[in-house]
Design a protein around this motif. Sequence first.
Motif, PDB file in Angstrom:
ATOM      1  N   GLU A 172       0.964  -1.205  -0.150  1.00 13.12           N
ATOM      2  CA  GLU A 172       0.111  -0.062  -0.024  1.00 13.12           C
ATOM      3  C   GLU A 172       0.833   1.118  -0.127  1.00 13.12           C
ATOM      4  OE1 GLU A 172      -4.141  -1.679   2.268  1.00 13.12           O
ATOM      5  OE2 GLU A 172      -2.480  -0.832   3.269  1.00 13.12           O
ATOM      6  N   HIS A 191      -4.795   2.146  -1.684  1.00 13.32           N
ATOM      7  CA  HIS A 191      -5.207   1.084  -2.709  1.00 13.32           C
ATOM      8  C   HIS A 191      -5.009  -0.332  -2.140  1.00 13.32           C
ATOM      9  CE1 HIS A 191      -5.709   4.346  -5.259  1.00 13.32           C
ATOM     10  NE2 HIS A 191      -4.507   4.735  -5.224  1.00 13.32           N
ATOM     11  N   LYS A 193      -6.057  -4.371  -0.512  1.00 11.95           N
ATOM     12  CA  LYS A 193      -6.329  -5.571  -0.968  1.00 11.95           C
ATOM     13  C   LYS A 193      -7.625  -5.787  -1.676  1.00 11.95           C
ATOM     14  CE  LYS A 193      -4.382  -9.490   1.011  1.00 11.95           C
ATOM     15  NZ  LYS A 193      -4.092 -10.414   2.072  1.00 11.95           N
ATOM     16  N   GLY A 194      -7.984  -6.526  -2.536  1.00 12.19           N
ATOM     17  CA  GLY A 194      -9.346  -6.526  -2.956  1.00 12.19           C
ATOM     18  C   GLY A 194      -9.912  -5.417  -3.505  1.00 12.19           C
ATOM     19  N   ASN A 195      -9.118  -4.385  -4.338  1.00 10.85           N
ATOM     20  CA  ASN A 195      -9.643  -3.219  -4.475  1.00 10.85           C
ATOM     21  C   ASN A 195     -10.305  -2.375  -3.727  1.00 10.85           C
ATOM     22  OD1 ASN A 195      -8.266  -3.582  -7.167  1.00 10.85           O
ATOM     23  ND2 ASN A 195     -10.095  -5.162  -7.873  1.00 10.85           N
ATOM     24  N   LYS A 196     -10.186  -2.640  -2.388  1.00  9.22           N
ATOM     25  CA  LYS A 196     -10.755  -1.760  -1.327  1.00  9.22           C
ATOM     26  C   LYS A 196      -9.809  -0.657  -0.904  1.00  9.22           C
ATOM     27  CE  LYS A 196     -12.985  -5.791   0.615  1.00  9.22           C
ATOM     28  NZ  LYS A 196     -12.380  -6.744  -0.031  1.00  9.22           N
ATOM     29  N   ASP A 197     -10.280   0.618  -1.354  1.00 11.85           N
ATOM     30  CA  ASP A 197      -9.553   1.675  -1.202  1.00 11.85           C
ATOM     31  C   ASP A 197     -10.193   2.570   0.335  1.00 11.85           C
ATOM     32  OD1 ASP A 197      -8.681   1.289  -3.622  1.00 11.85           O
ATOM     33  OD2 ASP A 197      -9.150   3.042  -4.564  1.00 11.85           O
ATOM     34  N   ARG A 198      -9.083   3.035   0.800  1.00  5.81           N
ATOM     35  CA  ARG A 198      -9.499   3.880   2.264  1.00  5.81           C
ATOM     36  C   ARG A 198      -8.497   4.956   2.345  1.00  5.81           C
ATOM     37  NH1 ARG A 198      -5.855  -0.107   3.434  1.00  5.81           N
ATOM     38  NH2 ARG A 198      -4.335   0.013   5.127  1.00  5.81           N
ATOM     39  N   GLY A 287      -7.859  -1.684   6.926  1.00  5.08           N
ATOM     40  CA  GLY A 287      -8.506  -2.330   5.617  1.00  5.08           C
ATOM     41  C   GLY A 287      -8.796  -3.704   5.843  1.00  5.08           C
ATOM     42  N   TRP A 288      -9.605  -3.937   7.069  1.00  6.09           N
ATOM     43  CA  TRP A 288      -9.972  -5.597   7.117  1.00  6.09           C
ATOM     44  C   TRP A 288     -11.269  -5.470   7.123  1.00  6.09           C
ATOM     45  CZ3 TRP A 288      -6.643  -5.375  12.288  1.00  6.09           C
ATOM     46  CH2 TRP A 288      -5.284  -5.648  12.022  1.00  6.09           C
ATOM     47  N   THR A 289     -11.822  -6.715   6.552  1.00  7.90           N
ATOM     48  CA  THR A 289     -13.281  -6.862   6.706  1.00  7.90           C
ATOM     49  C   THR A 289     -13.567  -8.038   7.518  1.00  7.90           C
ATOM     50  OG1 THR A 289     -12.776  -8.372   4.506  1.00  7.90           O
ATOM     51  CG2 THR A 289     -13.443  -6.208   4.218  1.00  7.90           C
TER      52      THR A 289
END
Length: 319
Positions: A172, A191, A193-198, A287-289
């Motif tokens: 990142e 940018h 992992k998994g195209n998850k931006d923050r 950036g964790w789900t």
Amino acid sequence: MPLLDLDKITTDLAVPWASYLRDWDRNLRSRNRPETTRYNYLLAAAQLARYLDDESPDPESPAAAEDPTVVTRAHVEAFQAWMIETRSASTAANKHKALQQFFKWLLIDEEDIDRSPMERVKLPATPTKLIPIIRDEDTKKILDACKGKRFIDLRDEAIVRLYYNTGARLSEVANLNLDDIDLTTESAHYHGKGNKDRRVRFGPKTARAISRYLRARAKHKGADRPEMWLADRGGRPFRANGIKIRLKRLGARAEVTGVHAHRWRHNYAHEWKLAGGDTGDLMLLLGWTSEDMPRHYGASAAAERAQQTQQRLGVGERV
């Protein structure tokens, strides 16, 4: 140079294996899977193919080394055991997850097998380890190793402070472009992992280090490039592998062992949990789900809190 070199991954594989892997990569690309994920998936399948060719548990029936559609549960279990013996249980677990996806694709999308050989293969048990964090005093030593007015010193300090201050992944920070940094709001657009931006805020010390680097960068060869980080020579982008090597060298100079970007990520989670920070906020910032991640990364903080409570309560010390 791209991470994923399909020709290299499929070198010396039997034609059916190579053909299936190329088609699977097309499928993964059509689903917009990140290059790192595709690389790890394809590598696992190619390693299984090579294992079946070189270390086949069924030498009298070499068909599985020629064609993935005849791979059996026994083949996969033997490969998994070999991975545990030659690498580690954690590596074997990662290969297991990748192979689940490969054979699921063969079963559902291609309809070339009637049953996945992964169906009853158990995920390897992996030992729970407290990940070593990197303490403030060690980070200070590393930052001291960056001191100086040279371009490389200013760049290295800005990179280290971003890892330390934001807990970002190696890739990142490495993949930042100039327009991802906003010094007005003191924030970085990652940018993930998994195209998850923050977007993540950083503090004034990090902002100052970045500002000093950007002034030096404006006079450096390659200043017109969009990438945030430049190599000290040639005006080329300074990518993740270069950062990884540079952090090791800074660690050696500072006499701090095991320096890598992920330790600051663990440190961020450790300090957050130690201070009683909210888990949901931590997940957003890093950036964790999955809630498994803060539990894993915060385990060292939980252990330290337990030790502090033990000392405060004085259990077993009152008589």
